[in-house]
Design a protein around this motif. Structure first.
Motif, PDB file in Angstrom:
ATOM      1  N   ASN A 117       0.805  -1.218   0.000  1.00  0.00           N
ATOM      2  CA  ASN A 117       0.000   0.000   0.000  1.00  0.00           C
ATOM      3  C   ASN A 117       0.842   1.273   0.000  1.00  0.00           C
ATOM      4  N   ALA A 118       1.912   1.286   0.790  1.00  0.00           N
ATOM      5  CA  ALA A 118       2.746   2.492   0.851  1.00  0.00           C
ATOM      6  C   ALA A 118       3.394   2.767  -0.503  1.00  0.00           C
ATOM      7  N   ARG A 172       2.560   5.930  -3.288  1.00  0.00           N
ATOM      8  CA  ARG A 172       3.572   6.803  -3.908  1.00  0.00           C
ATOM      9  C   ARG A 172       3.462   6.767  -5.432  1.00  0.00           C
ATOM     10  N   LEU A 202      -4.181   4.859   1.692  1.00  0.00           N
ATOM     11  CA  LEU A 202      -3.762   5.639   2.859  1.00  0.00           C
ATOM     12  C   LEU A 202      -4.802   5.683   3.974  1.00  0.00           C
ATOM     13  N   THR A 257      -3.352   4.243   7.336  1.00  0.00           N
ATOM     14  CA  THR A 257      -2.071   4.740   7.849  1.00  0.00           C
ATOM     15  C   THR A 257      -1.967   6.259   7.877  1.00  0.00           C
ATOM     16  N   SER A 258      -2.669   6.937   6.990  1.00  0.00           N
ATOM     17  CA  SER A 258      -2.602   8.397   6.925  1.00  0.00           C
ATOM     18  C   SER A 258      -3.975   8.948   6.552  1.00  0.00           C
TER      19      SER A 258
END
Length: 393
Positions: A148-149, A153, A192, A195-196
């Motif tokens: 996912n990260a 990006r 995200l 996580t964000s």
């Protein structure tokens, strides 16, 4: 020492000439071997995949041995071979990348495509493919979120490049530039959301405001509402409960704080209502909408709406019917709250009862998880294949 250094300096051109002469001598001495190696390359470079693989290795051997031959005809041959080998290597990288995606090895796709981005960090086609791979990963029956990260990006960079005017070779499987951007915004939000959440909310807002089908995707708004609930409302409710424990009277000196905290809670609730109303409106217009999710969204919407309207649902149906014709409610752009006197007392005659009651409890998870992301919009198999490189002489 100086004289020795000067002597060495003046000797350099002669040394260079000797080196060039040596290369020329070797090229002449190896004329038969050189011609045979070139002929081997020519016999294979237009052939089947195995032959082209052989030609690639033969070509690299030729460049290593004879790439510096000074004769003009040798230079032309070396340039021709180098050009073909470069194209072949690129085709191999491209094929490995798309083949991994087509085989649904979405995690492996990130490794397979790494070489392409190392050589060309702004390759929009590859960035788009990796965003799709990450999205496909999280929509598997058992979601895989390990990339996912990275996928976030890739999606963000692809969107930035497209916004700046760059474009892939073709938009397929998306119908247009706008549709690709809508997907990239939505996908960022999905990647995200855990996580964000603040960045995820910003991405979902972009998807909601895009000229794509994702602005008519119910889960765009259920995701957004859930983020508002868990990332903003819960914190405000916790702070409110700590400052004004249930059953305790509100001192006069804290009435301003009380009103301010209720107003903040109300603003977030208004955005939640707006988001759930949009999801409900979209589901109402979709005969294929999941009945259970539709009911769950409507229950959440009704709860928040009644909390903001003195336990009444009057006007709720009109809100749902017209909400899509209005701009999305954004943070900081909520309607001005209706003043509520802080002297209003609760049923016990002692504890003030706010007109806006928070509808989540500390530590609780949203009772309605976001609708699963649509799988059919942006996850068809990539159609690209690495074409055979068959440059003519």
């Amino acid at each position: 020492m100086v004289i020795a250094a000067l002597a060495a300096l003046f000797a350099l051109p002669a040394f260079a000439q000797d080196t060039a002469g040596g290369a020329a001598a070797q090229c002449t001495a190896d004329a038969d071997a050189k011609a045979a190696l070139y002929q081997s390359f020519l016999s294979n470079y237009k052939g089947n995949p195995e032959q082209q693989k052989t030609a690639s290795q033969t070509g690299k051997d030729y460049i290593t041995k004879y790439g510096n031959c000074p004769d003009e005809s040798d230079k032309k041959i070396a340039s021709f071979i180098q050009n073909w080998v470069s194209k072949y290597d690129k085709a191999v990288r491209d094929f490995a990348c798309t083949d991994s995606f087509n085989k649904k090895d979405y995690t492996g796709t990130f490794e397979a495509c790494r070489a392409i981005l190392n050589a060309d960090p702004e390759n929009v086609d590859t960035l788009l493919l990796l965003a799709r791979a990450g999205y496909a990963n999280v929509t598997l029956p058992t979601p895989n979120k390990t990339r996912n990260a990275d996928a976030a990006r890739m999606a963000r960079r692809a969107a930035e490049l497209i916004e700046s005017g760059k474009a892939p070779a073709k938009w397929d499987p998306f119908k247009s530039r706008d549709e690709a951007l809508g997907f990239l915004y939505y996908a960022q939000g999905v990647f995200l959301s855990e996580t964000s959440p603040t960045d995820a909310a910003a991405a979902f807002i972009k998807a909601a405001q895009s000229n794509s089908t994702f602005n008519r995707e119910a889960s765009t708004y259920t995701y957004l509402a859930t983020i508002y609930e868990t990332n903003e409302l819960k914190k405000l409710v916790d702070e409110y409960t700590a400052a004004f424990p249930p059953g305790n009277p509100i001192p006069d000196e804290k009435k301003a704080q009380y009103d301010q905290m209720l107003a903040q809670i109300g603003k977030v609730q208004d955005r939640i209502i707006d988001a759930y109303a949009r999801a409900a409106a979209i589901m109402n217009a979709d005969p294929k909408a999941d009945a259970a999710r539709k009911k769950a969204v409507m229950n959440k919407l009704t709860g928040y709406y009644k909390a903001r309207h003195n336990d009444s649902d009057a006007g709720l149906n009109d809100l749902v019917a017209n909400v899509l014709s209005k701009p999305l409610m954004l943070p900081g752009q909520e309607p001005a709250p209706t003043p509520t006197p802080s002297t209003t007392t609760g049923t016990d005659g002692n504890t003030p009862k706010p007109s806006t009651q928070p509808t989540t409890t500390p530590g609780s998870k949203p009772s309605t998880p976001p609708q699963k992301p649509p799988v059919t919009k942006a996850t068809p198999s990539a159609k690209g294949r690495a074409a055979r490189t068959t440059s003519g002489r």
